[in-house]
Write an enzyme that holds these catalytic residues in place. Structure first.
Site, PDB file in Angstrom:
ATOM      1  N   ASP A   1       0.833  -1.203   0.000  1.00  0.00           N
ATOM      2  CA  ASP A   1       0.000   0.000   0.000  1.00  0.00           C
ATOM      3  C   ASP A   1       0.869   1.255   0.000  1.00  0.00           C
ATOM      4  OD1 ASP A   1      -2.300   1.504   0.036  1.00  0.00           O
ATOM      5  OD2 ASP A   1      -2.729   1.181   2.162  1.00  0.00           O
TER       6      ASP A   1
ATOM      7  N   ASN B   1     -10.777  -2.870  -6.189  1.00  0.00           N
ATOM      8  CA  ASN B   1      -9.959  -1.917  -6.959  1.00  0.00           C
ATOM      9  C   ASN B   1     -10.566  -1.546  -8.317  1.00  0.00           C
ATOM     10  OD1 ASN B   1      -6.775  -3.196  -5.713  1.00  0.00           O
ATOM     11  ND2 ASN B   1      -7.925  -1.409  -5.054  1.00  0.00           N
TER      12      ASN B   1
ATOM     13  N   ARG C   1      -0.720   8.813 -10.051  1.00  0.00           N
ATOM     14  CA  ARG C   1      -0.713   7.590  -9.246  1.00  0.00           C
ATOM     15  C   ARG C   1       0.020   6.422  -9.941  1.00  0.00           C
ATOM     16  NH1 ARG C   1      -4.005   7.194  -5.179  1.00  0.00           N
ATOM     17  NH2 ARG C   1      -4.251   4.987  -5.558  1.00  0.00           N
TER      18      ARG C   1
HETATM   19  C1  FPP Z   1      -1.901   0.044  -3.346  1.00  0.00           C
HETATM   20  O1  FPP Z   1      -1.421   1.378  -3.308  1.00  0.00           O
HETATM   21  C2  FPP Z   1      -1.339  -0.666  -4.486  1.00  0.00           C
HETATM   22  C3  FPP Z   1      -2.052  -1.310  -5.458  1.00  0.00           C
HETATM   23  C4  FPP Z   1      -3.539  -1.336  -5.461  1.00  0.00           C
HETATM   24  C5  FPP Z   1      -1.421  -1.956  -6.610  1.00  0.00           C
HETATM   25  C6  FPP Z   1      -0.196  -2.753  -6.311  1.00  0.00           C
HETATM   26  C7  FPP Z   1       0.519  -3.008  -7.579  1.00  0.00           C
HETATM   27  C8  FPP Z   1       1.865  -2.979  -7.737  1.00  0.00           C
HETATM   28  C9  FPP Z   1       2.806  -2.816  -6.630  1.00  0.00           C
HETATM   29  C10 FPP Z   1       2.455  -3.091  -9.086  1.00  0.00           C
HETATM   30  C11 FPP Z   1       2.334  -4.383  -9.816  1.00  0.00           C
HETATM   31  C12 FPP Z   1       2.609  -5.591  -9.035  1.00  0.00           C
HETATM   32  C13 FPP Z   1       3.053  -6.762  -9.546  1.00  0.00           C
HETATM   33  C14 FPP Z   1       2.962  -7.963  -8.692  1.00  0.00           C
HETATM   34  C15 FPP Z   1       3.628  -6.907 -10.885  1.00  0.00           C
HETATM   35  P1  FPP Z   1      -2.465   2.546  -3.443  1.00  0.00           P
HETATM   36  O2  FPP Z   1      -2.618   2.874  -4.876  1.00  0.00           O
HETATM   37  O3  FPP Z   1      -3.742   2.175  -2.747  1.00  0.00           O
HETATM   38  O4  FPP Z   1      -1.754   3.713  -2.680  1.00  0.00           O
HETATM   39  P2  FPP Z   1      -2.455   4.888  -1.843  1.00  0.00           P
HETATM   40  O5  FPP Z   1      -3.126   4.235  -0.662  1.00  0.00           O
HETATM   41  O6  FPP Z   1      -1.295   5.748  -1.447  1.00  0.00           O
HETATM   42  O7  FPP Z   1      -3.413   5.577  -2.746  1.00  0.00           O
END
Ligand code: FPP
Length: 248
Positions: free
Chosen positions: A21, A69, A34
């Site tokens: 996260d 998501n 983002r």
């Molecule tokens: C949460 O951060 C992250 C995600 C929903 C996506 C995770 C994906 C990756 C790390 C990239 C791809 C992964 C692989 C396995 C190839 P957020 O967007 O909710 O952050 P925020 O809370 O700061 O908005």
């Protein structure tokens, strides 16, 4: 002594699960969109996987895309899917060479066909490897998984293939997408949020939680070692008292 050397190999978790996260906030801090944060999140995935391999962790589950998501802006969802497709395609050879098995949990049939294909190919290429099992939770949520399991078990009971008394802990575990995989001993969430967000609700019944303020793109190899050292400093009682644990 390095952090890695401080880790007790006898009690290293066999399974670590991570809620990655903070990509969005990390990007915002850099004055970027983002998706910029998600792109950098891939580097954190690489480092974390290497750290898990260093410690001989057997299963590493990463929450990469939840069923919730989909409600993000279309541009972000499309960008995340593209990133997944590109990353898996680019990395599969190196992952295969380092003996990784690439698997998934979640409703992958709901992902774009091109993404499903990359995942199928990645699994076919790596399925006979003997190293770490990298489990990508994609279009996953624990409530989705538990609903499916309940439906299937109810069907078996209704068809008299099993009796009500057959419904127990093991039977439920065997109807989850993590069938055959030990429950994670350690659950990590980055970015300072102290929530479980519909992740592995059944499987984390006795997991230790490690919450860190670090935003996912900044999470590195040493941070995984630190999380494991934190885990190893805890006493896991499984409902018992300390004296019983000391005796066993
Ligand atoms: C949460 O951060 C992250 C995600 C929903 C996506 C995770 C994906 C990756 C790390 C990239 C791809 C992964 C692989 C396995 C190839 P957020 O967007 O909710 O952050 P925020 O809370 O700061 O908005």
């Amino acid at each position: 002594m390095s952090l890695l050397e401080k880790i007790n190999r006898d009690t290293t978790p066999k399974h670590i699960a991570i809620i990655m996260d903070g990509n969005g906030r990390w990007a915002q801090q850099q004055g970027e969109e983002r998706l910029f944060g998600h792109n950098f999140g891939v580097e954190a995935v690489r480092e974390t996987l290497k750290a898990a391999q260093d410690m001989n962790v057997e299963h590493l589950t990463l929450y990469a895309f939840s069923t919730e998501n989909w409600s993000r802006p279309k541009e972000e969802v499309d960008g995340l899917m593209d990133l997944l497709i590109k990353t898996i395609g680019n990395e599969v050879e190196e992952l295969h060479n380092s003996n990784v098995v690439i698997t998934t949990i979640g409703n992958t049939s709901g992902l774009p066909e091109s993404c499903q294909k990359e995942l199928r190919d990645a699994y076919e290429t790596t399925k006979n490897n003997s190293g770490i099992n990298l489990i990508l939770a994609l279009n996953y949520s624990a409530k989705w998984e538990l609903t499916n399991a309940t439906r299937e078990i109810a069907r078996l009971v209704a068809a008299k293939e099993i009796g009500l008394d057959d419904v127990n802990d093991d039977l439920i575990s065997d109807h989850l997408s993590t069938k055959g995989i030990p429950d994670p001993e350690l659950l990590i969430r980055t970015s300072g949020e102290n929530r479980v967000s519909n992740f592995l609700l059944w499987q984390i019944a006795y997991s230790e939680f490690h919450f860190t303020e670090i935003l996912w793109p900044d999470f590195g190899r040493e941070d995984l070692y630190k999380a494991v050292l934190d885990y190893q400093s805890r006493e896991r009682r499984f409902g018992m008292v300390s004296a019983q644990i000391e005796k066993s």
